[in-house]
Design a protein around this motif. Structure first.
Motif, short mmCIF file in Angstrom:
data_model
loop_
_atom_site.label_atom_id
_atom_site.label_comp_id
_atom_site.label_asym_id
_atom_site.label_seq_id
_atom_site.Cartn_x
_atom_site.Cartn_y
_atom_site.Cartn_z
N GLY A 6 0.77 -1.24 0.00
CA GLY A 6 0.00 0.00 0.00
C GLY A 6 0.80 1.28 0.00
O GLY A 6 0.23 2.37 -0.09
N GLY A 7 2.11 1.20 0.09
CA GLY A 7 2.91 2.42 0.05
C GLY A 7 2.94 2.99 -1.36
O GLY A 7 2.43 2.41 -2.31
N GLY A 8 3.57 4.17 -1.48
CA GLY A 8 3.68 4.79 -2.78
C GLY A 8 3.96 6.26 -2.69
O GLY A 8 4.33 6.77 -1.63
N TYR A 37 5.34 1.38 12.60
CA TYR A 37 6.47 2.27 12.88
C TYR A 37 6.91 2.89 11.56
O TYR A 37 6.56 2.40 10.49
CB TYR A 37 7.65 1.48 13.47
CG TYR A 37 7.44 0.99 14.88
CD1 TYR A 37 6.55 -0.04 15.18
CD2 TYR A 37 8.14 1.56 15.94
CE1 TYR A 37 6.36 -0.49 16.47
CE2 TYR A 37 7.97 1.11 17.25
CZ TYR A 37 7.09 0.09 17.50
OH TYR A 37 6.91 -0.36 18.79
N ARG A 38 7.71 3.93 11.67
CA ARG A 38 8.27 4.53 10.46
C ARG A 38 9.70 5.00 10.72
O ARG A 38 10.06 5.32 11.86
CB ARG A 38 7.41 5.67 9.93
CG ARG A 38 7.39 6.91 10.80
CD ARG A 38 6.40 7.93 10.24
NE ARG A 38 6.37 9.16 11.02
CZ ARG A 38 5.51 10.15 10.79
NH1 ARG A 38 4.62 10.05 9.80
NH2 ARG A 38 5.54 11.24 11.54
N ALA A 41 8.67 8.36 4.72
CA ALA A 41 9.45 7.40 5.50
C ALA A 41 9.19 6.00 4.96
O ALA A 41 8.28 5.79 4.15
CB ALA A 41 9.06 7.46 6.98
N VAL A 42 9.98 5.07 5.46
CA VAL A 42 9.65 3.66 5.27
C VAL A 42 8.79 3.25 6.47
O VAL A 42 9.18 3.49 7.62
CB VAL A 42 10.91 2.78 5.19
CG1 VAL A 42 10.52 1.31 5.06
CG2 VAL A 42 11.79 3.21 4.02
N TYR A 43 7.65 2.66 6.19
CA TYR A 43 6.71 2.25 7.23
C TYR A 43 6.81 0.74 7.43
O TYR A 43 6.78 -0.03 6.46
CB TYR A 43 5.30 2.65 6.84
CG TYR A 43 5.05 4.13 7.01
CD1 TYR A 43 5.64 5.07 6.16
CD2 TYR A 43 4.24 4.61 8.04
CE1 TYR A 43 5.44 6.43 6.35
CE2 TYR A 43 4.02 5.97 8.22
CZ TYR A 43 4.62 6.86 7.37
OH TYR A 43 4.42 8.21 7.55
N GLN A 77 7.66 1.88 1.37
CA GLN A 77 8.03 3.29 1.24
C GLN A 77 6.80 4.16 1.03
O GLN A 77 5.97 3.87 0.15
CB GLN A 77 9.00 3.49 0.08
CG GLN A 77 9.39 4.93 -0.19
CD GLN A 77 10.29 5.51 0.88
OE1 GLN A 77 11.26 4.87 1.29
NE2 GLN A 77 9.98 6.72 1.33
N VAL A 78 6.71 5.22 1.79
CA VAL A 78 5.69 6.25 1.60
C VAL A 78 6.42 7.56 1.32
O VAL A 78 7.25 7.99 2.12
CB VAL A 78 4.78 6.39 2.83
CG1 VAL A 78 3.87 7.61 2.68
CG2 VAL A 78 3.97 5.13 3.02
N THR A 79 6.11 8.17 0.19
CA THR A 79 6.73 9.43 -0.19
C THR A 79 5.63 10.46 -0.45
O THR A 79 4.73 10.20 -1.26
CB THR A 79 7.60 9.28 -1.44
OG1 THR A 79 8.60 8.28 -1.20
CG2 THR A 79 8.28 10.60 -1.79
N VAL A 80 5.71 11.58 0.25
CA VAL A 80 4.71 12.64 0.10
C VAL A 80 5.40 13.85 -0.50
O VAL A 80 6.33 14.40 0.09
CB VAL A 80 4.09 13.00 1.46
CG1 VAL A 80 2.97 14.03 1.26
CG2 VAL A 80 3.55 11.76 2.15
#
Length: 115
Positions: free
Chosen positions: A8-10, A37-38, A93-95, A110-113
């Motif tokens: 689900g990250g992206g 956690y992140r 961050a990496v979650y 990985q989640v990148t905003v």
């Protein structure tokens, strides 16, 4: 063998939403408190949210994400979720998914905003 499989990250723009999922295999999921956690680059891993073993159980959140993120679990699907709304660049961050009993970790997503 215990596995925590995250998805689900992206990449998302600021103000957007993502939902992370973590499917747990090889353990009695319903007995385990779960957490997200992140870890951002150059920073220590930090707790984002936790949920007690029962579905609809007690939740706790880091102050930085209160009111924006929600943790939930579906014990029938052996899955824990993290709904992330109103995302900010500092949420990048990496979650990681974590199972408290046994101290098991997922591989991270990985989640990148972007601003």
């Amino acid at each position: 063998q215990v596995q925590l499989v995250e998805s689900g990250g992206g990449l998302v723009q600021a103000g957007g939403s993502l939902r992370l999922s973590c499917e747990v295999r090889g353990m009695v999921f319903s007995l385990n408190a779960m957490g997200w956690y992140r870890q951002a680059p150059g920073k220590q891993r930090e707790l984002v949210a936790q949920i007690s073993p029962v579905s609809g159980g007690v939740t706790t959140y880091a102050d930085s994400i209160k009111g924006r993120f929600a943790i939930s679990r579906d014990n029938a699907k052996n899955t824990v979720y993290l709904q992330m709304n109103s995302l900010k660049p500092e949420d990048t961050a990496v979650y990681y998914c974590h199972a408290e009993r046994g101290n098991y970790w997922g591989q991270g997503t990985q989640v990148t905003v972007s601003s």
